[in-house]
Design a protein around this motif. Structure first.
Motif, PDB file in Angstrom:
ATOM      1  N   CYS A 106      38.453  58.488 -24.911  1.00  0.00           N
ATOM      2  CA  CYS A 106      39.846  58.341 -24.509  1.00  0.00           C
ATOM      3  C   CYS A 106      40.355  56.909 -24.661  1.00  0.00           C
ATOM      4  O   CYS A 106      41.548  56.650 -24.466  1.00  0.00           O
ATOM      5  CB  CYS A 106      40.027  58.805 -23.056  1.00  0.00           C
ATOM      6  N   GLU A 131      43.979  65.586 -23.994  1.00  0.00           N
ATOM      7  CA  GLU A 131      45.055  65.220 -24.922  1.00  0.00           C
ATOM      8  C   GLU A 131      44.894  63.785 -25.404  1.00  0.00           C
ATOM      9  O   GLU A 131      45.082  63.491 -26.590  1.00  0.00           O
ATOM     10  CB  GLU A 131      46.414  65.418 -24.250  1.00  0.00           C
ATOM     11  N   LYS A 132      44.536  62.877 -24.490  1.00  0.00           N
ATOM     12  CA  LYS A 132      44.353  61.472 -24.875  1.00  0.00           C
ATOM     13  C   LYS A 132      43.170  61.334 -25.824  1.00  0.00           C
ATOM     14  O   LYS A 132      43.227  60.565 -26.807  1.00  0.00           O
ATOM     15  CB  LYS A 132      44.135  60.610 -23.622  1.00  0.00           C
ATOM     16  N   LEU A 134      41.940  63.540 -27.971  1.00  0.00           N
ATOM     17  CA  LEU A 134      42.305  64.029 -29.300  1.00  0.00           C
ATOM     18  C   LEU A 134      43.286  63.087 -29.990  1.00  0.00           C
ATOM     19  O   LEU A 134      43.215  62.880 -31.209  1.00  0.00           O
ATOM     20  CB  LEU A 134      42.900  65.437 -29.200  1.00  0.00           C
ATOM     21  N   SER A 135      44.196  62.500 -29.225  1.00  0.00           N
ATOM     22  CA  SER A 135      45.134  61.535 -29.806  1.00  0.00           C
ATOM     23  C   SER A 135      44.410  60.292 -30.309  1.00  0.00           C
ATOM     24  O   SER A 135      44.748  59.738 -31.364  1.00  0.00           O
ATOM     25  CB  SER A 135      46.195  61.134 -28.773  1.00  0.00           C
ATOM     26  N   GLU A 136      43.393  59.836 -29.551  1.00  0.00           N
ATOM     27  CA  GLU A 136      42.599  58.689 -29.980  1.00  0.00           C
ATOM     28  C   GLU A 136      41.817  59.019 -31.260  1.00  0.00           C
ATOM     29  O   GLU A 136      41.713  58.187 -32.169  1.00  0.00           O
ATOM     30  CB  GLU A 136      41.621  58.285 -28.871  1.00  0.00           C
ATOM     31  N   ARG A 139      44.128  58.893 -34.069  1.00  0.00           N
ATOM     32  CA  ARG A 139      44.508  57.503 -34.352  1.00  0.00           C
ATOM     33  C   ARG A 139      43.487  56.803 -35.233  1.00  0.00           C
ATOM     34  O   ARG A 139      43.855  56.093 -36.194  1.00  0.00           O
ATOM     35  CB  ARG A 139      44.669  56.728 -33.033  1.00  0.00           C
ATOM     36  N   LEU A 178      46.394  72.005 -28.820  1.00  0.00           N
ATOM     37  CA  LEU A 178      46.080  70.615 -28.469  1.00  0.00           C
ATOM     38  C   LEU A 178      45.994  69.741 -29.724  1.00  0.00           C
ATOM     39  O   LEU A 178      46.439  68.594 -29.725  1.00  0.00           O
ATOM     40  CB  LEU A 178      44.759  70.557 -27.704  1.00  0.00           C
ATOM     41  N   LYS A 181      49.476  69.049 -31.048  1.00  0.00           N
ATOM     42  CA  LYS A 181      50.147  68.098 -30.171  1.00  0.00           C
ATOM     43  C   LYS A 181      49.651  66.678 -30.404  1.00  0.00           C
ATOM     44  O   LYS A 181      50.413  65.712 -30.280  1.00  0.00           O
ATOM     45  CB  LYS A 181      49.932  68.495 -28.707  1.00  0.00           C
ATOM     46  N   ALA A 182      48.364  66.550 -30.762  1.00  0.00           N
ATOM     47  CA  ALA A 182      47.786  65.226 -31.012  1.00  0.00           C
ATOM     48  C   ALA A 182      48.181  64.665 -32.371  1.00  0.00           C
ATOM     49  O   ALA A 182      47.889  63.500 -32.662  1.00  0.00           O
ATOM     50  CB  ALA A 182      46.264  65.303 -30.905  1.00  0.00           C
ATOM     51  N   LYS A 204      43.799  65.692 -40.735  1.00  0.00           N
ATOM     52  CA  LYS A 204      44.922  64.769 -40.516  1.00  0.00           C
ATOM     53  C   LYS A 204      45.733  64.600 -41.794  1.00  0.00           C
ATOM     54  O   LYS A 204      45.156  64.415 -42.859  1.00  0.00           O
ATOM     55  CB  LYS A 204      44.380  63.405 -40.040  1.00  0.00           C
TER      56      LYS A 204
END
Length: 204
Positions: A106, A131-132, A134-136, A139, A178, A181-182, A204
């Motif tokens: 995260c 969520e954080k 998956l977003s990381e 990224r 999820l 959303k990421a 991605k």
């Protein structure tokens, strides 16, 4: 839930001490088919850079090193697991191909678009903020890169005594939602063993 089942669930989330060593060995056995599926799915050459999230005792990292010989990174929240993995992957570490870090998915210590591939096996249930996390991962994954997330089905996990506390449960549509959303462009589900486990493939 018994104290023993609770302890086992906690050890799978953050292995430590002698019991953690035993649990890592157990995970190597029961997850073997999942490890093989991840390694088989990746198409990489020696110029690729791969990150394994929650590497445990380094089993998957060693398999990836044997097949690809490329640059490998691993992050793990458990200090004891880091010591076990350093021993298992010593050849790759000494050669500079493998770098092990103690870090949380995260809040990863990597620049944007660092990795061609990211892998994890049975860790997403324990992330503090799904969520954080998956977003990381999105990224630090390069554009066109792929994240392979090997998991057991919700139904399978809920049959087990040690998953009653500390586990988050997701169905296939949850993983897809999820991922979108990421920021992943495409999310696919690939069965490993029907009704038991599968790969969630995030592109991605």
């Amino acid at each position: 839930m018994s104290k023993f089942s609770k302890m086992i669930g906690q050890q799978f989330a953050n292995p430590h001490g002698f019991v953690g060593w035993v649990c890592c060995k157990i995970m190597n056995v029961i997850n073997r088919r999942m490890y093989r599926s991840v390694v088989k799915a990746i198409e990489a050459d020696d110029s690729a850079t791969i990150l394994d999230v929650g590497y445990g005792n380094g089993y998957l990292l060693k398999q990836l090193d044997k097949k690809f010989g490329c640059k490998l990174y691993g992050i793990e929240v458990s200090y004891d697991a880091e010591k076990l993995a350093a021993k298992r992957t010593k050849r790759g570490v000494d050669a500079g191909r493998i770098r092990l870090l103690q870090a949380d998915c995260c809040d990863m210590p990597f620049d944007e678009q660092t990795f061609d591939f990211i892998t994890t096996v049975n860790t997403i249930y324990f992330w503090q903020d799904t969520e954080k996390g998956l977003s990381e991962i999105a990224r630090v994954l390069k554009n066109g890169g792929t994240f392979y997330n090997a998991v057991y089905s919700r139904e399978w996990l809920q049959k087990l005594a040690y998953t009653k506390e500390g586990f988050k449960f997701f169905d296939q549509q949850d993983y897809i939602n999820l991922g979108r959303k990421a920021g992943f462009a495409k999310v696919e589900i690939v069965d490993i063993k029907k009704n038991k486990n599968f790969l969630v493939v995030y592109n991605k």
